[in-house]
Design a protein around this motif. Sequence first.
Motif, PDB file in Angstrom:
ATOM      1  N   THR A 155       0.837  -1.218   0.000  1.00  0.00           N
ATOM      2  CA  THR A 155       0.000   0.000   0.000  1.00  0.00           C
ATOM      3  C   THR A 155       0.861   1.252   0.000  1.00  0.00           C
ATOM      4  O   THR A 155       0.566   2.223  -0.727  1.00  0.00           O
ATOM      5  N   LEU A 156       1.926   1.264   0.806  1.00  0.00           N
ATOM      6  CA  LEU A 156       2.843   2.402   0.787  1.00  0.00           C
ATOM      7  C   LEU A 156       3.470   2.580  -0.596  1.00  0.00           C
ATOM      8  O   LEU A 156       3.602   3.706  -1.094  1.00  0.00           O
ATOM      9  N   GLU A 157       3.813   1.477  -1.241  1.00  0.00           N
ATOM     10  CA  GLU A 157       4.382   1.532  -2.586  1.00  0.00           C
ATOM     11  C   GLU A 157       3.362   2.109  -3.577  1.00  0.00           C
ATOM     12  O   GLU A 157       3.696   2.944  -4.427  1.00  0.00           O
ATOM     13  N   LYS A 158       2.106   1.675  -3.443  1.00  0.00           N
ATOM     14  CA  LYS A 158       1.052   2.185  -4.323  1.00  0.00           C
ATOM     15  C   LYS A 158       0.847   3.690  -4.113  1.00  0.00           C
ATOM     16  O   LYS A 158       0.693   4.453  -5.076  1.00  0.00           O
ATOM     17  N   LEU A 159       0.870   4.128  -2.860  1.00  0.00           N
ATOM     18  CA  LEU A 159       0.699   5.548  -2.563  1.00  0.00           C
ATOM     19  C   LEU A 159       1.847   6.385  -3.129  1.00  0.00           C
ATOM     20  O   LEU A 159       1.650   7.524  -3.568  1.00  0.00           O
ATOM     21  N   ARG A 203       3.540   5.551  -5.871  1.00  0.00           N
ATOM     22  CA  ARG A 203       3.335   5.580  -7.327  1.00  0.00           C
ATOM     23  C   ARG A 203       2.237   6.584  -7.715  1.00  0.00           C
ATOM     24  O   ARG A 203       2.292   7.183  -8.782  1.00  0.00           O
ATOM     25  N   MET A 204       1.263   6.738  -6.845  1.00  0.00           N
ATOM     26  CA  MET A 204       0.180   7.704  -7.094  1.00  0.00           C
ATOM     27  C   MET A 204       0.604   9.129  -6.749  1.00  0.00           C
ATOM     28  O   MET A 204      -0.158  10.076  -6.937  1.00  0.00           O
ATOM     29  N   LYS A 205       1.831   9.269  -6.219  1.00  0.00           N
ATOM     30  CA  LYS A 205       2.403  10.555  -5.801  1.00  0.00           C
ATOM     31  C   LYS A 205       1.617  11.213  -4.672  1.00  0.00           C
ATOM     32  O   LYS A 205       1.644  12.422  -4.486  1.00  0.00           O
ATOM     33  N   ILE A 206       0.913  10.370  -3.906  1.00  0.00           N
ATOM     34  CA  ILE A 206       0.276  10.844  -2.686  1.00  0.00           C
ATOM     35  C   ILE A 206       1.328  10.974  -1.587  1.00  0.00           C
ATOM     36  O   ILE A 206       1.256  11.867  -0.750  1.00  0.00           O
TER      37      ILE A 206
END
Length: 438
Positions: A226-230, A232-235
């Motif tokens: 989830t941290l990796e996804k966030l 990538r989303m530049k959140i």
Amino acid sequence: MKYSVKEILHLEVSPALGCTEPVAQPATAAAASVIPAEHPEKIEVWVDPNIYKNGLAVIIPGTGGLNGLDTAATLGALYGDPKLGLEVLEPLDEVSTQKACKFKETNPVKVNLLEDRHGIYVRALLTFKSGNVEAIIEGVHDNIVSLTLNGRPVEGSSLVRTKQAQKADMTKLENYIKSLSLTDLVDMIGDLDADDFAFLSEGITYNMRLAEYGLRHGPGLSVGATLEKLARMKILSRDMILAARIITSAASDARMGGIKLPAMSSGGSGNHGLTAILPIHAVSEYVDCSEKIMLESIALSHLVTAYVKAQTGRLSAVCGCSVAAGAGATAGITYLMGGTPSQMAGAITNLTEDLAGIICDGAKCGCALKLATAAGTAVQAALFAIHGVNVHATDGIIGSSPEQTMQNIGTLSTQGMIDTDRTILKIMLEKHFASTDN
């Protein structure tokens, strides 16, 4: 007695498959090995409160999501290999797991809590048609101190060391580590040889394998993924702090989620090993350093972790991943960045002030959140120390030296939080029995 850096590393650092509390079942595996031609008719296990707490909810590797010390004890007795130590359950597969579950349906398997017992203790009693076999583990997770058949010692077993010999060894090691200063630990790094560097590199391989699995498949709570996804989303902004949090929590996701891959442990804990190694490996991608410096940093991390564990004990109410392995990681990161022993001391102090209050409420998937916090704070504490931000000795439990600060953590753990530990376990047991009654 003096110990070399090689001896300390090999005593404190080793592969472990799954959480080390439920896999402290070389006891049932060792007992079963005495009468290999039979399956036991009854299994009974007695454990100390911290083994019980950490084995209550965590998933057992290779079982498809099963948990519980009763299940772990059964798996160890029927299919474990005690010669593998903390990888005792490596032989498990889907078929053997199904057979073990059927065994539990028709044979009594009982786990007893020894409420007043302190320190690691597991006693297993297996009842066979041809006799009763008892095995006892004490001191460290895979240390079998007694193996008896019908009350008589099993002669010639290579699995057993005398209680006195092991107690003397552990006491000597812990007393020696306690006698050292942070500067002494840093100086020991100069004694590392090619074999030590290969061993340290192997630890990265073990733990990165777990991290990569966690990122690909998102087991457990999927904190790392989830941290990796966030990112990538530049959140979230990708930096060395986030990188450390991602790979460390992803590895814990996999390990706590029951994935059948061993971790390189530190201080008797796989999650300690993840925290001691992976944040340093992550930061090395952001700074100009050689592989040798990175491995030296990891060695220092293991040594500092061992120092704190000698103060707190192997298991306690304090989250060792945060205060022990976290201290190791922040010292190692400071070393990696070219910091001085004084700055390493500041980093340990900064981290301790930040994370000392984190409790250990048992092993479970949620540990990945604690490892994410510890990893990120380890990097932040090192950066602060290098840039002159240091907690004052007048603050709270912070001591006048890093050694005193770490000793204060030990005092907090071994004296101040005994009732806290009992309360944590009481809450967990009430939840557990409420769920099993419904």
